[in-house]
Motif scaffolding. Structure first.
Motif, PDB file in Angstrom:
ATOM      1  N   LYS A 208       0.824  -1.205   0.000  1.00  0.00           N
ATOM      2  CA  LYS A 208       0.000   0.000   0.000  1.00  0.00           C
ATOM      3  C   LYS A 208       0.862   1.261   0.000  1.00  0.00           C
ATOM      4  N   SER A 209       1.960   1.223   0.748  1.00  0.00           N
ATOM      5  CA  SER A 209       2.855   2.390   0.772  1.00  0.00           C
ATOM      6  C   SER A 209       4.222   1.950   1.267  1.00  0.00           C
ATOM      7  N   VAL A 210       5.203   2.789   0.996  1.00  0.00           N
ATOM      8  CA  VAL A 210       6.566   2.541   1.476  1.00  0.00           C
ATOM      9  C   VAL A 210       7.054   3.822   2.143  1.00  0.00           C
ATOM     10  N   GLN A 211       7.632   3.677   3.331  1.00  0.00           N
ATOM     11  CA  GLN A 211       8.233   4.837   4.010  1.00  0.00           C
ATOM     12  C   GLN A 211       9.738   4.612   4.104  1.00  0.00           C
ATOM     13  N   ILE A 212      10.498   5.624   3.786  1.00  0.00           N
ATOM     14  CA  ILE A 212      11.956   5.530   3.981  1.00  0.00           C
ATOM     15  C   ILE A 212      12.370   6.732   4.814  1.00  0.00           C
ATOM     16  N   GLN A 243      18.903   6.251  -3.388  1.00  0.00           N
ATOM     17  CA  GLN A 243      19.558   4.947  -3.565  1.00  0.00           C
ATOM     18  C   GLN A 243      18.822   3.865  -2.776  1.00  0.00           C
ATOM     19  N   LEU A 244      18.392   4.209  -1.563  1.00  0.00           N
ATOM     20  CA  LEU A 244      17.626   3.223  -0.781  1.00  0.00           C
ATOM     21  C   LEU A 244      16.339   2.873  -1.525  1.00  0.00           C
ATOM     22  N   MET A 245      15.699   3.901  -2.067  1.00  0.00           N
ATOM     23  CA  MET A 245      14.461   3.661  -2.797  1.00  0.00           C
ATOM     24  C   MET A 245      14.717   2.746  -3.998  1.00  0.00           C
ATOM     25  N   CYS A 246      15.807   2.983  -4.681  1.00  0.00           N
ATOM     26  CA  CYS A 246      16.131   2.129  -5.841  1.00  0.00           C
ATOM     27  C   CYS A 246      16.232   0.665  -5.437  1.00  0.00           C
ATOM     28  N   ILE A 247      16.873   0.407  -4.298  1.00  0.00           N
ATOM     29  CA  ILE A 247      17.063  -0.996  -3.920  1.00  0.00           C
ATOM     30  C   ILE A 247      15.725  -1.625  -3.523  1.00  0.00           C
ATOM     31  N   VAL A 248      14.873  -0.831  -2.873  1.00  0.00           N
ATOM     32  CA  VAL A 248      13.553  -1.359  -2.501  1.00  0.00           C
ATOM     33  C   VAL A 248      12.716  -1.632  -3.749  1.00  0.00           C
ATOM     34  N   ALA A 249      12.854  -0.762  -4.758  1.00  0.00           N
ATOM     35  CA  ALA A 249      11.893  -0.793  -5.868  1.00  0.00           C
ATOM     36  C   ALA A 249      12.387  -1.487  -7.132  1.00  0.00           C
ATOM     37  N   MET A 250      13.692  -1.732  -7.251  1.00  0.00           N
ATOM     38  CA  MET A 250      14.211  -2.226  -8.538  1.00  0.00           C
ATOM     39  C   MET A 250      13.708  -3.628  -8.894  1.00  0.00           C
ATOM     40  N   GLU A 251      13.743  -3.932 -10.177  1.00  0.00           N
ATOM     41  CA  GLU A 251      13.451  -5.292 -10.639  1.00  0.00           C
ATOM     42  C   GLU A 251      14.664  -6.165 -10.333  1.00  0.00           C
ATOM     43  N   ALA A 322       6.572  10.453  -3.322  1.00  0.00           N
ATOM     44  CA  ALA A 322       7.018  10.248  -4.706  1.00  0.00           C
ATOM     45  C   ALA A 322       6.297   9.040  -5.292  1.00  0.00           C
ATOM     46  N   TYR A 323       6.201   9.026  -6.609  1.00  0.00           N
ATOM     47  CA  TYR A 323       5.592   7.879  -7.302  1.00  0.00           C
ATOM     48  C   TYR A 323       6.546   7.335  -8.344  1.00  0.00           C
ATOM     49  N   ILE A 324       6.538   6.019  -8.472  1.00  0.00           N
ATOM     50  CA  ILE A 324       7.346   5.374  -9.507  1.00  0.00           C
ATOM     51  C   ILE A 324       6.370   4.894 -10.576  1.00  0.00           C
ATOM     52  N   ASN A 325       6.469   5.484 -11.734  1.00  0.00           N
ATOM     53  CA  ASN A 325       5.522   5.162 -12.808  1.00  0.00           C
ATOM     54  C   ASN A 325       5.979   3.938 -13.589  1.00  0.00           C
ATOM     55  N   ASN A 326       5.755   2.779 -13.018  1.00  0.00           N
ATOM     56  CA  ASN A 326       6.007   1.554 -13.793  1.00  0.00           C
ATOM     57  C   ASN A 326       4.994   0.487 -13.367  1.00  0.00           C
ATOM     58  N   ALA A 327       5.059  -0.657 -14.020  1.00  0.00           N
ATOM     59  CA  ALA A 327       4.003  -1.646 -13.810  1.00  0.00           C
ATOM     60  C   ALA A 327       3.975  -2.159 -12.376  1.00  0.00           C
ATOM     61  N   TRP A 329       4.895  -0.531  -9.551  1.00  0.00           N
ATOM     62  CA  TRP A 329       4.649   0.407  -8.453  1.00  0.00           C
ATOM     63  C   TRP A 329       3.593   1.474  -8.727  1.00  0.00           C
ATOM     64  N   ALA A 330       2.916   1.419  -9.856  1.00  0.00           N
ATOM     65  CA  ALA A 330       1.940   2.472 -10.172  1.00  0.00           C
ATOM     66  C   ALA A 330       0.979   2.662  -9.000  1.00  0.00           C
ATOM     67  N   GLN A 331       0.762   3.888  -8.617  1.00  0.00           N
ATOM     68  CA  GLN A 331      -0.184   4.277  -7.537  1.00  0.00           C
ATOM     69  C   GLN A 331       0.308   3.993  -6.116  1.00  0.00           C
ATOM     70  N   VAL A 332       1.504   3.436  -5.963  1.00  0.00           N
ATOM     71  CA  VAL A 332       1.987   3.192  -4.589  1.00  0.00           C
ATOM     72  C   VAL A 332       2.819   4.396  -4.151  1.00  0.00           C
ATOM     73  N   PRO A 333       2.379   5.115  -3.095  1.00  0.00           N
ATOM     74  CA  PRO A 333       3.195   6.263  -2.682  1.00  0.00           C
ATOM     75  C   PRO A 333       4.450   5.821  -1.931  1.00  0.00           C
ATOM     76  N   PHE A 334       5.559   6.443  -2.264  1.00  0.00           N
ATOM     77  CA  PHE A 334       6.814   6.266  -1.520  1.00  0.00           C
ATOM     78  C   PHE A 334       7.031   7.555  -0.728  1.00  0.00           C
ATOM     79  N   PHE A 335       7.068   7.442   0.574  1.00  0.00           N
ATOM     80  CA  PHE A 335       7.295   8.619   1.413  1.00  0.00           C
ATOM     81  C   PHE A 335       8.759   8.624   1.850  1.00  0.00           C
TER      82      PHE A 335
END
Ligand code: BG6
Length: 488
Positions: A208-212, A243-251, A322-327, A329-335
């Motif tokens: 639903k959401s990610v907090q960093i 960078q932390l966000m990248c590691i959480v969100a990357m493929e 922030a939002y990551i516009n990809n398949a 994470w679409a619509q998942v807020p990153f705080f």
């Protein structure tokens, strides 16, 4: 100059800014730990470059006075420390004067693997690289480590990258972000890609959401001169938090090879939804600490710190959505949130899973969302918030946490980030360093926000030292029906 077949036994680590804060607090202690743990060959030399006209003995004396305080007491052994000091050399160089490089050249003339660590202001990087090249010290195996901040915006970052690239190819350039060297941050990759159970859930709509959060209890202290021209966005968000966000969100990367990992991180940065002025107004909060208390002691406001102009609008706190516009994470807020002089030092990532669409326990049951709490520092742990049955009659639920203390989970020594990253440089491993396009993509997203803030022309919101930031930061979460983890 012969360069073939050099290995890490013939090594010179040349530190520009060798008498600076970073060297004394981080680099020399990290190299000392590598020395104590036999990771440096007997032949390895550490050559500090500084402006002061010191002899080698005077430099060693200076290091001896200032560095031991930053070394783990249990690891500090007098004989080891004296042996470590013997590795140190010192060359006095005004890096803007070509003639001064002669002394460095004579000291480094043997064919050895050379690591140049540039721990100076970034506006000197270009000239240092040019001079090193001109005096023949840059061979095919030489490596250059660039300390942050790498520029103040996309334009200056590109300029630095271009200039350094005139003398070193990309495989020789190590852009350091020390967060990538932290054990817990590296463990995030294993948590995600080494445990099959998470992958199907690690996406919208199950998350639903990610907090960093990277909260610091310290103020800006003696770094106020630098900090006031940077602020939390440039100092922390542009690099560590993204960078932390990248590691959480990357493929999942196709391998752990440097470019495979960096390709995936780049895709995340490129998918970040750009912020319009309206988004910036709604989705970002800037704060600046006022007087308050830290660790039971009264502490001054940011505007009262030495070297800070009385009318400074520099932010010491940022929270944003922030939002990551990809398949995935679409619509998942990153705080993302970071600040100085916050209530406690606490870096954590909170993955909040979506609630059940239907609960057999009825609406009144005190259900809480499942959360994964990944604590990066000072605790190093992973906890999973779950619901269990409250003992007794009836079917009431209660929240519990399944916990894993990472520090207790192994007897192996956990090296500090700088030691780990310096060893990566020596071994030629680029995976945990930022590639040029990654750095530029991060600035490309951050620049319009900085620009927007200056157009909005409002002051950062005050927050008392020792708090969790301005009230607007909680309001940012509340709009999505969420709270920061410490408020829940
Ligand atoms: C640095 C920032 O990159 O990271 C500092 O310039 C900050 O302002 C520091 O204090 C935080 O690092 P750590 O490892 O203590 O969380």
């Amino acid at each position: 100059m012969q360069t073939a077949n050099l290995d890490t036994t013939d090594l010179d680590v040349v530190i520009f800014g060798g008498a600076g804060d970073l060297s004394l607090r981080k680099l020399l202690p990290a190299l000392y730990m590598a020395h104590v743990h036999d990771k440096l060959s007997a032949e390895t030399r550490i050559i500090a470059v500084g402006r002061q006209t010191w002899s080698r003995e005077e430099y060693c004396q200076f290091v001896n006075t200032h560095s031991p305080a930053f070394i783990d007491e249990q690891a500090l052994d007098s004989a080891d420390w004296q042996a470590f000091l013997k590795r140190l050399h010192y060359v006095s160089v005004d890096v803007t004067r070509s003639a001064d490089y002669q002394a460095l050249q004579s000291l480094c003339k043997q064919a050895r693997l050379r690591v140049f660590y540039l721990a100076t202001a970034p506006n000197l990087f270009s000239q240092i690289c040019t001079e090193l090249h001109a005096c023949g010290l840059v061979d095919a195996q030489a490596r250059v480590v660039l300390e942050k901040p790498l520029g103040t915006d996309l334009h200056t970052a590109r300029h630095i990258n271009l200039e350094v690239a005139r003398h070193f190819n990309e495989q020789q350039i190590y852009r350091i972000d020390h967060y990538l060297g932290k054990e817990t941050v590296q463990n995030l990759m294993v948590l995600r890609f080494g445990n099959a159970i998470f992958e199907p859930l690690w996406r919208a709509p199950y998350i639903k959401s990610v907090q960093i959060t990277v909260a610091e209890s310290v103020g800006v202290g003696s770094r106020a001169g630098f900090y006031d021209s940077a602020g939390a966005m440039r100092d922390m968000v542009q690099n560590h938090l993204l960078q932390l966000m990248c590691i959480v969100a990357m493929e999942p990367p196709i391998s752990l090879d440097a470019d495979d990992v960096r390709d995936e991180k780049l895709k995340v940065l490129r998918s970040l939804k750009p912020m319009s002025l309206a988004d910036i107004k709604r989705d970002t909060v800037r704060g600046q600490y006022t007087a308050g208390a830290s660790g039971g002691q009264a502490v001054a406001a940011y505007l009262e710190e030495a070297q800070v102009p009385a009318d400074s609008r520099t932010e010491t706190f940022v929270a944003l959505r922030a939002y990551i516009n990809n398949a995935r994470w679409a619509q998942v807020p990153f705080f993302l949130r970071t600040g100085k002089r916050m209530q406690q030092r606490q870096s954590e990532i909170i993955i909040e899973f979506a609630e059940q669409a239907f609960s057999v326990f009825g609406d009144s049951a005190a259900s809480q969302p499942n959360r994964m709490i990944i604590s990066l520092q000072p605790q190093e742990s992973i906890q999973l918030g779950m619901m269990v049955k409250e003992p007794g009659s009836g079917m009431r639920m209660q929240p519990v946490r399944l916990g894993l203390d990472l520090q207790q989970s192994s007897d192996k020594r956990r090296a500090e980030a700088y030691e780990r990253l310096l060893m990566d440089v020596i071994k030629g491993r680029l995976t945990h360093f930022m590639r040029r396009d990654e750095l530029e993509a991060a600035w490309k997203w951050v620049d319009p926000i900085l620009q927007g803030w200056s157009e909005l022309d409002d002051k950062p919101k005050p927050y008392p030292a020792g708090s969790w930031g301005p009230a607007a930061s909680s309001a940012l979460m509340a709009r999505d029906g969420l709270t920061w983890f410490e408020e829940s």
